[in-house]
Design a protein around this motif. Structure first.
Motif, PDB file in Angstrom:
ATOM      1  N   ARG A   1       0.816  -1.213   0.000  1.00 23.01           N
ATOM      2  CA  ARG A   1       0.000   0.000   0.000  1.00 23.01           C
ATOM      3  C   ARG A   1       0.852   1.267   0.000  1.00 23.01           C
ATOM      4  O   ARG A   1       0.387   2.342  -0.369  1.00 23.01           O
ATOM      5  N   LEU A   2       2.087   1.144   0.439  1.00 22.59           N
ATOM      6  CA  LEU A   2       2.968   2.307   0.601  1.00 22.59           C
ATOM      7  C   LEU A   2       4.073   2.340  -0.443  1.00 22.59           C
ATOM      8  O   LEU A   2       4.268   3.321  -1.133  1.00 22.59           O
ATOM      9  N   PHE A   3       4.858   1.295  -0.490  1.00 25.97           N
ATOM     10  CA  PHE A   3       5.967   1.116  -1.421  1.00 25.97           C
ATOM     11  C   PHE A   3       6.838   2.368  -1.565  1.00 25.97           C
ATOM     12  O   PHE A   3       6.982   2.955  -2.629  1.00 25.97           O
ATOM     13  N   PHE A   4       7.445   2.771  -0.452  1.00 28.65           N
ATOM     14  CA  PHE A   4       8.417   3.868  -0.500  1.00 28.65           C
ATOM     15  C   PHE A   4       9.732   3.292  -1.017  1.00 28.65           C
ATOM     16  O   PHE A   4      10.566   2.808  -0.269  1.00 28.65           O
ATOM     17  N   ASP A   5       9.874   3.340  -2.332  1.00 28.40           N
ATOM     18  CA  ASP A   5      11.016   2.717  -2.990  1.00 28.40           C
ATOM     19  C   ASP A   5      12.230   3.628  -3.107  1.00 28.40           C
ATOM     20  O   ASP A   5      13.304   3.179  -3.494  1.00 28.40           O
ATOM     21  N   LEU A   6      12.088   4.901  -2.751  1.00 36.74           N
ATOM     22  CA  LEU A   6      13.198   5.843  -2.883  1.00 36.74           C
ATOM     23  C   LEU A   6      13.448   6.579  -1.566  1.00 36.74           C
ATOM     24  O   LEU A   6      12.543   7.218  -1.031  1.00 36.74           O
ATOM     25  N   LEU A   7      14.651   6.445  -1.066  1.00 38.65           N
ATOM     26  CA  LEU A   7      15.110   7.290   0.035  1.00 38.65           C
ATOM     27  C   LEU A   7      15.836   8.451  -0.635  1.00 38.65           C
ATOM     28  O   LEU A   7      16.962   8.313  -1.113  1.00 38.65           O
ATOM     29  N   ALA A   8      15.162   9.591  -0.719  1.00 36.71           N
ATOM     30  CA  ALA A   8      15.699  10.735  -1.457  1.00 36.71           C
ATOM     31  C   ALA A   8      16.811  11.438  -0.708  1.00 36.71           C
ATOM     32  O   ALA A   8      17.750  11.945  -1.315  1.00 36.71           O
ATOM     33  N   CYS A   9      16.716  11.479   0.621  1.00 36.80           N
ATOM     34  CA  CYS A   9      17.700  12.230   1.390  1.00 36.80           C
ATOM     35  C   CYS A   9      17.702  11.781   2.841  1.00 36.80           C
ATOM     36  O   CYS A   9      16.659  11.441   3.401  1.00 36.80           O
ATOM     37  N   VAL A  10      18.870  11.768   3.427  1.00 38.65           N
ATOM     38  CA  VAL A  10      19.044  11.635   4.872  1.00 38.65           C
ATOM     39  C   VAL A  10      19.883  12.829   5.286  1.00 38.65           C
ATOM     40  O   VAL A  10      20.929  13.093   4.691  1.00 38.65           O
ATOM     41  N   THR A  11      19.431  13.559   6.264  1.00 44.38           N
ATOM     42  CA  THR A  11      20.208  14.686   6.757  1.00 44.38           C
ATOM     43  C   THR A  11      20.177  14.689   8.274  1.00 44.38           C
ATOM     44  O   THR A  11      19.301  14.074   8.883  1.00 44.38           O
ATOM     45  N   ALA A  12      21.136  15.357   8.869  1.00 46.06           N
ATOM     46  CA  ALA A  12      21.216  15.422  10.329  1.00 46.06           C
ATOM     47  C   ALA A  12      21.331  16.868  10.764  1.00 46.06           C
ATOM     48  O   ALA A  12      21.908  17.700  10.060  1.00 46.06           O
ATOM     49  N   ILE A  13      20.771  17.140  11.939  1.00 39.73           N
ATOM     50  CA  ILE A  13      20.764  18.495  12.491  1.00 39.73           C
ATOM     51  C   ILE A  13      21.232  18.428  13.934  1.00 39.73           C
ATOM     52  O   ILE A  13      20.772  17.589  14.707  1.00 39.73           O
ATOM     53  N   ASP A  14      22.110  19.330  14.290  1.00 41.25           N
ATOM     54  CA  ASP A  14      22.512  19.511  15.685  1.00 41.25           C
ATOM     55  C   ASP A  14      21.643  20.623  16.260  1.00 41.25           C
ATOM     56  O   ASP A  14      21.704  21.760  15.811  1.00 41.25           O
ATOM     57  N   ASN A  15      20.825  20.287  17.233  1.00 42.54           N
ATOM     58  CA  ASN A  15      19.928  21.279  17.837  1.00 42.54           C
ATOM     59  C   ASN A  15      20.619  22.147  18.877  1.00 42.54           C
ATOM     60  O   ASN A  15      19.975  23.014  19.471  1.00 42.54           O
ATOM     61  N   GLY A  16      21.888  21.921  19.099  1.00 44.77           N
ATOM     62  CA  GLY A  16      22.656  22.781  19.996  1.00 44.77           C
ATOM     63  C   GLY A  16      22.718  22.278  21.419  1.00 44.77           C
ATOM     64  O   GLY A  16      22.046  21.328  21.818  1.00 44.77           O
ATOM     65  N   LEU A  17      23.565  22.944  22.178  1.00 45.43           N
ATOM     66  CA  LEU A  17      23.810  22.538  23.559  1.00 45.43           C
ATOM     67  C   LEU A  17      22.604  22.763  24.471  1.00 45.43           C
ATOM     68  O   LEU A  17      22.423  22.039  25.441  1.00 45.43           O
ATOM     69  N   GLN A  18      21.779  23.745  24.151  1.00 39.73           N
ATOM     70  CA  GLN A  18      20.629  24.057  25.010  1.00 39.73           C
ATOM     71  C   GLN A  18      19.608  22.925  24.999  1.00 39.73           C
ATOM     72  O   GLN A  18      19.101  22.535  26.044  1.00 39.73           O
ATOM     73  N   THR A  19      19.279  22.422  23.821  1.00 42.42           N
ATOM     74  CA  THR A  19      18.309  21.326  23.737  1.00 42.42           C
ATOM     75  C   THR A  19      18.958  19.973  23.970  1.00 42.42           C
ATOM     76  O   THR A  19      18.279  19.023  24.319  1.00 42.42           O
ATOM     77  N   ASP A  20      20.254  19.881  23.721  1.00 39.85           N
ATOM     78  CA  ASP A  20      21.037  18.668  23.941  1.00 39.85           C
ATOM     79  C   ASP A  20      20.521  17.482  23.125  1.00 39.85           C
ATOM     80  O   ASP A  20      20.550  16.341  23.579  1.00 39.85           O
TER      81      ASP A  20
ATOM     82  N   ILE B   1      18.282  -1.322   3.542  1.00 41.30           N
ATOM     83  CA  ILE B   1      16.921  -1.167   3.013  1.00 41.30           C
ATOM     84  C   ILE B   1      16.956  -0.340   1.728  1.00 41.30           C
ATOM     85  O   ILE B   1      16.348  -0.711   0.726  1.00 41.30           O
ATOM     86  N   TRP B   2      17.639   0.788   1.766  1.00 36.64           N
ATOM     87  CA  TRP B   2      17.801   1.658   0.592  1.00 36.64           C
ATOM     88  C   TRP B   2      19.294   1.896   0.392  1.00 36.64           C
ATOM     89  O   TRP B   2      19.966   2.451   1.277  1.00 36.64           O
ATOM     90  N   ARG B   3      19.824   1.520  -0.752  1.00 37.54           N
ATOM     91  CA  ARG B   3      21.260   1.677  -1.014  1.00 37.54           C
ATOM     92  C   ARG B   3      21.699   3.133  -0.971  1.00 37.54           C
ATOM     93  O   ARG B   3      22.843   3.437  -0.650  1.00 37.54           O
ATOM     94  N   THR B   4      20.788   4.053  -1.287  1.00 36.77           N
ATOM     95  CA  THR B   4      21.151   5.470  -1.271  1.00 36.77           C
ATOM     96  C   THR B   4      21.524   5.946   0.130  1.00 36.77           C
ATOM     97  O   THR B   4      22.216   6.952   0.268  1.00 36.77           O
ATOM     98  N   ALA B   5      21.073   5.230   1.159  1.00 46.33           N
ATOM     99  CA  ALA B   5      21.398   5.629   2.531  1.00 46.33           C
ATOM    100  C   ALA B   5      22.894   5.544   2.797  1.00 46.33           C
ATOM    101  O   ALA B   5      23.411   6.255   3.660  1.00 46.33           O
ATOM    102  N   ASN B   6      23.589   4.697   2.063  1.00 45.76           N
ATOM    103  CA  ASN B   6      25.015   4.504   2.303  1.00 45.76           C
ATOM    104  C   ASN B   6      25.764   5.832   2.303  1.00 45.76           C
ATOM    105  O   ASN B   6      26.425   6.181   3.287  1.00 45.76           O
TER     106      ASN B   6
END
Length: 163
Positions: free
Chosen positions: A48-67, A108-113
């Motif tokens: 029903r879903l078939f998410f066949d593409l991982l378009a992007c993985v990104t990371a965010i540092d929310n800073g020392l205040q939120t830790d 799961i998705w080779r693009t994640a590499n």
């Protein structure tokens, strides 16, 4: 499939640990880090879903205040033409401690590499089970992760002034 329908399907399948955020331009689901791989596998494999593409993985540092730090996944189902954003939130590490850790979805998705390698390199997120987690943009002997809010640039790199 709409975001509310996807959210309902995932909540039925995985319980109430998911948190939907809809008051943004692009709604997203925050998922528990310990369920990330299982949820991603379901998102790709369920007919029903078939998410066949991982378009992007990104990371965010929310800073020392939120830790905290976030890893964001943008998924697309090419045949069904629907999109989904997932987010996991992990505690930020302190200086000298191990890097924050998230399971890899590269199997799961080779693009994640390469996306996970970039997040590791620049933000300092460790991806457990990644097949080749090493720097991808910076030299292997670079100190630190430059997109962290507390990053301190070295004065020199191999005798070359950096400031």
């Amino acid at each position: 499939m709409t975001f509310p329908e996807i959210n309902d399907l995932l909540t039925t399948q995985f319980g109430t640990g998911l948190q939907a955020t809809t008051q943004t331009l692009q709604p997203y689901l925050t998922v528990p880090v310990d369920q990330l791989v299982e949820i991603c596998q379901f998102l790709r494999d369920d007919e029903r879903l078939f998410f066949d593409l991982l378009a992007c993985v990104t990371a965010i540092d929310n800073g020392l205040q939120t830790d905290t730090m976030e890893v964001i996944y943008n998924l697309t189902s090419i045949p069904y033409e629907h999109n989904l954003m997932l987010k996991v939130i992990v505690p930020r590490n302190t200086t000298g401690a191990n890097l924050p850790s998230v399971p890899s979805v590269a199997h799961i998705w080779r693009t994640a590499n390469w996306h996970e390698r970039e997040a590791f390199d620049l933000v300092g997120i460790h991806f457990d089970g990644h097949p080749d987690l090493r720097r991808i943009l910076l030299p292997t002997d670079w100190v630190g992760h430059p997109l962290r809010s507390d990053y301190q640039e070295e004065e020199q790199y191999h005798g070359i002034k950096t400031k």
